[in-house]
Scaffold this active site. Sequence first.
Site, PDB file in Angstrom:
ATOM      1  N   ASN A  62      68.047  42.893  -9.538  1.00 14.67           N
ATOM      2  CA  ASN A  62      68.833  41.675  -9.698  1.00 14.67           C
ATOM      3  C   ASN A  62      70.123  41.752  -8.896  1.00 14.67           C
ATOM      4  O   ASN A  62      70.740  42.802  -8.766  1.00 14.67           O
ATOM      5  CB  ASN A  62      69.091  41.336 -11.182  1.00 14.67           C
ATOM      6  N   CYS A  73      66.992  37.139 -10.060  1.00 15.72           N
ATOM      7  CA  CYS A  73      66.348  38.181 -10.868  1.00 15.72           C
ATOM      8  C   CYS A  73      65.702  39.253  -9.992  1.00 15.72           C
ATOM      9  O   CYS A  73      65.263  38.970  -8.863  1.00 15.72           O
ATOM     10  CB  CYS A  73      65.270  37.580 -11.753  1.00 15.72           C
ATOM     11  N   GLU A  75      62.739  40.845 -10.322  1.00 15.72           N
ATOM     12  CA  GLU A  75      61.313  40.709  -9.996  1.00 15.72           C
ATOM     13  C   GLU A  75      61.076  39.622  -8.956  1.00 15.72           C
ATOM     14  O   GLU A  75      60.200  39.738  -8.109  1.00 15.72           O
ATOM     15  CB  GLU A  75      60.450  40.492 -11.249  1.00 15.72           C
ATOM     16  N   CYS A 112      61.809  36.617 -17.348  1.00 13.66           N
ATOM     17  CA  CYS A 112      62.281  35.300 -17.800  1.00 13.66           C
ATOM     18  C   CYS A 112      61.255  34.231 -17.417  1.00 13.66           C
ATOM     19  O   CYS A 112      60.324  34.485 -16.636  1.00 13.66           O
ATOM     20  CB  CYS A 112      63.650  34.990 -17.192  1.00 13.66           C
ATOM     21  N   CYS A 115      60.764  33.597 -13.666  1.00 16.69           N
ATOM     22  CA  CYS A 115      60.007  34.664 -12.987  1.00 16.69           C
ATOM     23  C   CYS A 115      58.512  34.564 -13.330  1.00 16.69           C
ATOM     24  O   CYS A 115      57.661  34.793 -12.467  1.00 16.69           O
ATOM     25  CB  CYS A 115      60.568  36.029 -13.352  1.00 16.69           C
TER      26      CYS A 115
END
Length: 160
Positions: A62, A73, A75, A112, A115
């Site tokens: 992140n 983020c 990912e 989240c 994502c």
Amino acid sequence: MKEITIASTLLVAEHIRELGETDKMLLLRAKEAAKDAYAPYSNFKVGSAVLLENGHVFIGNNQENAAYPSTMCGERNAIFAAAANYPKVPIKSVAITVISANKGVDKPVPPCGACRQVIYENECRHQNNIRIILQGDSGAIYLIKSVKDILPIHFDASYL
Ligand code: THU
């Protein structure tokens, strides 16, 4: 009116030694990536590693911003890097983990909603399932066979 039930199944490993070599490698790469996250505001460092079908691994973490919504983020950074470099190659697996300075996270850290949606878009793009490997600072690991299992009602281009 009728009631519908939405259920999904995932695997829970109590220790990293229960994982296959490739999953173990990917989770360790994610953990390494978390160390380099830029998270001065949340102190919640997310690391991710993406394995492509061609064997290449891309990491992400992140990247926070004083203008908070400008944060990205971990990912998504890994997924976008992989897709930018190999747009034609499907993603096989994504590992996501955290190093939290606030409190130890001893359960798998879930991606989240945004994502999950991005992972789903990549499943649609290449018409494959993407495996997801989740761990917190420590503790159990979730092995999920497709993001659809954690995003059961999913929005895609079929609605457009
Ligand atoms: N974060 C991620 O990197 N991935 C997620 O799926 C959830 C949240 C980051 C964003 C922000 O930098 C910090 O974690 C706290 O929300």
